[in-house]
Design an enzyme around this catalytic site. Structure first.
Site, PDB file in Angstrom:
ATOM      1  N   ASP A  78       0.861  -1.185   0.000  1.00 15.42           N
ATOM      2  CA  ASP A  78       0.000   0.000   0.000  1.00 15.42           C
ATOM      3  C   ASP A  78       0.893   1.229   0.000  1.00 15.42           C
ATOM      4  O   ASP A  78       1.947   1.253   0.646  1.00 15.42           O
ATOM      5  CB  ASP A  78      -0.986  -0.001   1.174  1.00 15.42           C
ATOM      6  CG  ASP A  78      -0.315   0.005   2.540  1.00 15.42           C
ATOM      7  OD1 ASP A  78      -0.194   1.094   3.140  1.00 15.42           O
ATOM      8  OD2 ASP A  78       0.090  -1.077   3.004  1.00 15.42           O
ATOM      9  N   GLU A 170      -7.732   5.307  12.253  1.00 19.32           N
ATOM     10  CA  GLU A 170      -6.629   5.284  13.217  1.00 19.32           C
ATOM     11  C   GLU A 170      -6.799   6.312  14.329  1.00 19.32           C
ATOM     12  O   GLU A 170      -5.994   6.349  15.255  1.00 19.32           O
ATOM     13  CB  GLU A 170      -5.303   5.544  12.489  1.00 19.32           C
ATOM     14  CG  GLU A 170      -4.995   4.552  11.384  1.00 19.32           C
ATOM     15  CD  GLU A 170      -3.693   4.862  10.670  1.00 19.32           C
ATOM     16  OE1 GLU A 170      -2.741   5.321  11.340  1.00 19.32           O
ATOM     17  OE2 GLU A 170      -3.618   4.646   9.434  1.00 19.32           O
TER      18      GLU A 170
END
Length: 275
Positions: A78, A170
């Site tokens: 990623d 997150e």
């Protein structure tokens, strides 16, 4: 020459009062030493538990450790603007361990307005190089989940054969656990309605277990982030594992996140957006 008599470390003799106070002094000294030893041991334990142990695995990353977990055949990466310009053709010929790179997740959007400056080049380059492609949105808990979802849809040209949209969570912000769960679920359900497939939820193992405990999240493919370990101890189901942020590959300058898929290529194909 006669030796001088030493008076240190000699107990008093013949004096009961002196012997009594000497025993008290000895016992007090032993207690002081024992107490100091106990405090030292407690300090060492606390320092290890709260400072050394949490960063032990992280230090492996600082020294370039990017061990490849065994038992997986489907590997991926990623990326975002942090990797800078990427040579996707060179990357298509690279391996992670003994396997060619099969998929690539690319950062697309963040919040309600931000678009990653490398998204267009990365998304097109990854497609041209033959990777199975996906795009992810970085979630901001302080703003509307639906507004964030619409920003992603306007920006990302996902089509049949691409991986489902990914929500990267997150941060908790000032939201309660329930409010965060409701907001994350609102994004996921909106996307499910648009693409007719379940989006992927990305977050760290600890964040998931602390803040996203609702069983409603079990319906969505989970992409777990957990670094510098040989195997996962997470007890729930998961599809992707981001196992390091310190990978090195031809075509990318600097570090890159490495991932593996928990299943076969047939399973991965079934996960893709359908016609």
């Amino acid at each position: 020459m006669a030796r001088k008599q030493r008076h240190s470390n000699i107990r008093p003799r013949g004096n009961r009062a002196g012997l009594f106070f000497w025993h008290l002094l000895e016992r007090d000294t032993r207690w002081r030493l024992t107490g100091a030893l106990v405090l030292f041991c407690v300090a060492v334990f606390l320092a290890y538990h709260f400072i050394i142990e949490p960063t032990t695995r992280r230090w492996l990353g600082y020294f370039g450790d990017s061990r490849i977990p065994q038992g997986f055949t489907i590997r991926g990466i990623d990326v975002s603007h942090h990797q800078g310009p990427i040579d996707w053709e060179k990357l298509a010929r690279a391996n992670i361990g003994d396997e060619r790179i099969a998929f690539a997740f690319i950062k697309a959007t963040e919040g309600t307005t931000l678009t990653d400056k490398q998204f267009g080049d990365n998304f097109c380059g990854a497609h041209r190089a033959g990777f199975v492609c996906g795009a992810y949105h970085y979630f901001r808990p302080e703003v509307s989940a639906i507004a964030q979802a619409r920003h992603f849809v306007r920006t990302v040209p996902l089509t049949a054969g691409d991986l489902p949209p990914v929500l990267d969570v997150e941060e908790k912000g000032d939201l309660s656990d329930d409010a965060l769960s409701d907001s994350v679920l609102a994004w996921l359900r909106y996307m499910e309605g648009i693409y007719k497939t379940r989006p992927i939820l990305y977050t760290y193992a600890k964040f998931r277990t602390q803040y996203l405990r609702s069983k409603a999240f079990d319906a969505y493919p989970y992409w777990i982030a957990h670094y510098y370990v040989d195997s996962l101890t997470y007890q729930g189901a998961w599809k992707f594992w981001q196992h390091t942020d310190r990978g090195r590959l031809p075509g990318i300058r600097g570090d890159v996140d490495l991932n593996c898929y928990n299943g076969s290529m047939y399973d991965l194909r079934r996960l893709l957006i359908a016609e």
